[in-house]
Design a protein around this motif. Sequence first.
Motif, short mmCIF file in Angstrom:
data_model
loop_
_atom_site.label_atom_id
_atom_site.label_comp_id
_atom_site.label_asym_id
_atom_site.label_seq_id
_atom_site.Cartn_x
_atom_site.Cartn_y
_atom_site.Cartn_z
N THR A 182 33.45 -59.38 0.72
CA THR A 182 34.84 -59.07 0.16
C THR A 182 35.19 -59.69 -1.05
OG1 THR A 182 36.04 -60.56 1.47
CG2 THR A 182 35.71 -58.45 2.31
N LYS A 183 36.40 -59.89 -1.49
CA LYS A 183 36.65 -60.64 -2.83
C LYS A 183 36.65 -62.09 -2.11
CE LYS A 183 40.83 -61.69 -5.64
NZ LYS A 183 42.11 -61.17 -5.85
N HIS A 184 36.93 -62.42 -0.82
CA HIS A 184 37.15 -63.80 -0.37
C HIS A 184 35.92 -64.19 0.53
CE1 HIS A 184 40.85 -64.19 -2.25
NE2 HIS A 184 41.25 -63.03 -1.64
N MET A 185 34.89 -63.27 0.77
CA MET A 185 33.87 -63.60 1.64
C MET A 185 32.69 -63.00 1.40
SD MET A 185 33.79 -62.06 5.79
CE MET A 185 33.40 -60.40 5.17
N PRO A 186 31.57 -63.89 1.35
CA PRO A 186 30.26 -63.36 0.79
C PRO A 186 29.74 -62.30 1.67
CG PRO A 186 30.06 -65.66 1.77
CD PRO A 186 31.62 -65.28 1.94
N ARG A 187 28.89 -61.37 1.10
CA ARG A 187 28.01 -60.44 1.82
C ARG A 187 27.21 -61.25 2.84
NH1 ARG A 187 22.93 -57.80 1.42
NH2 ARG A 187 23.21 -55.81 2.54
N ARG A 188 27.13 -60.70 4.06
CA ARG A 188 26.12 -61.13 5.21
C ARG A 188 25.59 -59.85 5.62
NH1 ARG A 188 30.75 -64.84 6.26
NH2 ARG A 188 30.16 -66.75 5.17
N GLY A 189 24.63 -59.29 4.88
CA GLY A 189 24.15 -57.96 5.29
C GLY A 189 23.42 -58.02 6.50
N LEU A 190 23.37 -56.80 6.96
CA LEU A 190 22.84 -56.52 8.26
C LEU A 190 21.91 -55.35 8.52
CD1 LEU A 190 26.02 -57.31 10.31
CD2 LEU A 190 23.86 -58.52 10.72
N LEU A 191 22.36 -54.17 7.62
CA LEU A 191 21.84 -52.98 8.00
C LEU A 191 20.75 -52.62 6.53
CD1 LEU A 191 24.79 -50.80 8.61
CD2 LEU A 191 23.06 -51.51 10.16
N PHE A 192 21.41 -52.94 5.40
CA PHE A 192 20.59 -52.53 3.92
C PHE A 192 20.16 -53.66 3.15
CE2 PHE A 192 23.57 -49.10 5.30
CZ PHE A 192 22.74 -47.91 5.23
N ALA A 193 18.99 -53.44 2.54
CA ALA A 193 18.94 -54.48 1.24
C ALA A 193 19.82 -54.42 0.33
CB ALA A 193 17.51 -54.39 0.88
N ASP A 194 20.30 -53.10 -0.26
CA ASP A 194 21.26 -52.87 -0.94
C ASP A 194 22.34 -51.79 -0.50
OD1 ASP A 194 22.86 -52.00 -3.22
OD2 ASP A 194 21.42 -52.07 -4.50
N PRO A 195 23.42 -52.05 0.22
CA PRO A 195 24.30 -50.95 0.73
C PRO A 195 24.75 -50.02 -0.29
CG PRO A 195 25.42 -53.09 0.71
CD PRO A 195 24.04 -53.30 0.06
N ASP A 196 24.92 -50.28 -1.62
CA ASP A 196 25.45 -49.40 -2.46
C ASP A 196 24.49 -48.49 -2.78
OD1 ASP A 196 28.02 -50.61 -2.82
OD2 ASP A 196 27.34 -52.10 -4.13
N ALA A 197 23.08 -48.87 -2.77
CA ALA A 197 21.93 -47.97 -3.04
C ALA A 197 21.87 -47.07 -1.86
CB ALA A 197 20.69 -48.58 -3.66
N GLY A 198 21.88 -47.90 -0.54
CA GLY A 198 21.60 -47.07 0.79
C GLY A 198 19.94 -47.43 1.04
N THR A 199 19.44 -48.46 0.43
CA THR A 199 18.22 -48.90 0.49
C THR A 199 17.81 -49.88 1.77
OG1 THR A 199 18.23 -50.27 -1.17
CG2 THR A 199 17.56 -48.18 -1.60
N LEU A 200 16.82 -49.57 2.37
CA LEU A 200 16.48 -50.50 3.38
C LEU A 200 15.59 -51.78 2.75
CD1 LEU A 200 15.04 -48.06 6.15
CD2 LEU A 200 17.27 -49.42 6.13
N SER A 201 15.42 -52.75 3.63
CA SER A 201 14.40 -53.65 2.98
C SER A 201 12.99 -53.38 2.99
CB SER A 201 14.65 -54.95 3.90
OG SER A 201 14.01 -54.85 4.99
N PRO A 202 12.32 -53.93 2.21
CA PRO A 202 10.89 -53.51 2.36
C PRO A 202 10.35 -53.61 3.59
CG PRO A 202 10.96 -54.95 0.39
CD PRO A 202 12.40 -54.83 1.08
N ASP A 203 10.57 -54.70 4.42
CA ASP A 203 9.87 -54.63 5.73
C ASP A 203 10.61 -53.87 6.95
OD1 ASP A 203 8.57 -57.33 5.01
OD2 ASP A 203 10.01 -58.59 6.02
N ASP A 204 11.91 -53.45 6.59
CA ASP A 204 12.66 -52.31 7.37
C ASP A 204 11.68 -51.01 7.07
OD1 ASP A 204 14.11 -54.09 8.69
OD2 ASP A 204 16.12 -53.42 7.55
N GLU A 205 11.58 -50.64 5.92
CA GLU A 205 11.02 -49.43 5.25
C GLU A 205 9.65 -49.39 5.93
OE1 GLU A 205 9.72 -47.89 0.95
OE2 GLU A 205 11.75 -48.20 1.28
N ALA A 206 8.81 -50.45 5.75
CA ALA A 206 7.35 -50.60 6.42
C ALA A 206 7.61 -50.18 8.02
CB ALA A 206 6.81 -51.79 6.00
#
Length: 149
Positions: free
Chosen positions: A110-134
Amino acid sequence: MLAITVDDKAFRSSLDAIYRGMSDLTPVMQSIGMELESRISGRFESRTDPSGNAWSPWAQSTVDNYPEDGNRRLLDRYGDMLSSLSHQADATSVRVGFGQPYAAFHEWGTKHMPRRGLLFADPDAGTLSPDDEAAVLDILDVWLSDLGN
């Protein structure tokens, strides 16, 4: 409800081949959901995003105002978000996510909180991390090899 779709280009040909052999992909989707759920759960312990980057620490204001009854672990104040992690599989898809609506704030930041991702490497693109994809591709390879036997 928040719904995000993963870009499945990397999986499409394998899924199509398995579908031709099975027609109901529920067991395959169940396997993928269990694996992703396990990997996401592990991020609460490692305190890293899907790409392996460490989560940003709390702001000092959070430390100063943290409730006394919380467990003092990043993204796990009372365990509500982690305990709401689940997956649902059907014949053509799997949904993995959290039952707590505030999980989206952590996934994107958010504007006041950094991203601490859990699901996606890039949530806007809907991409998994290379390890999750593998990991997903490994599951699909197992199902494909089982169909060939």
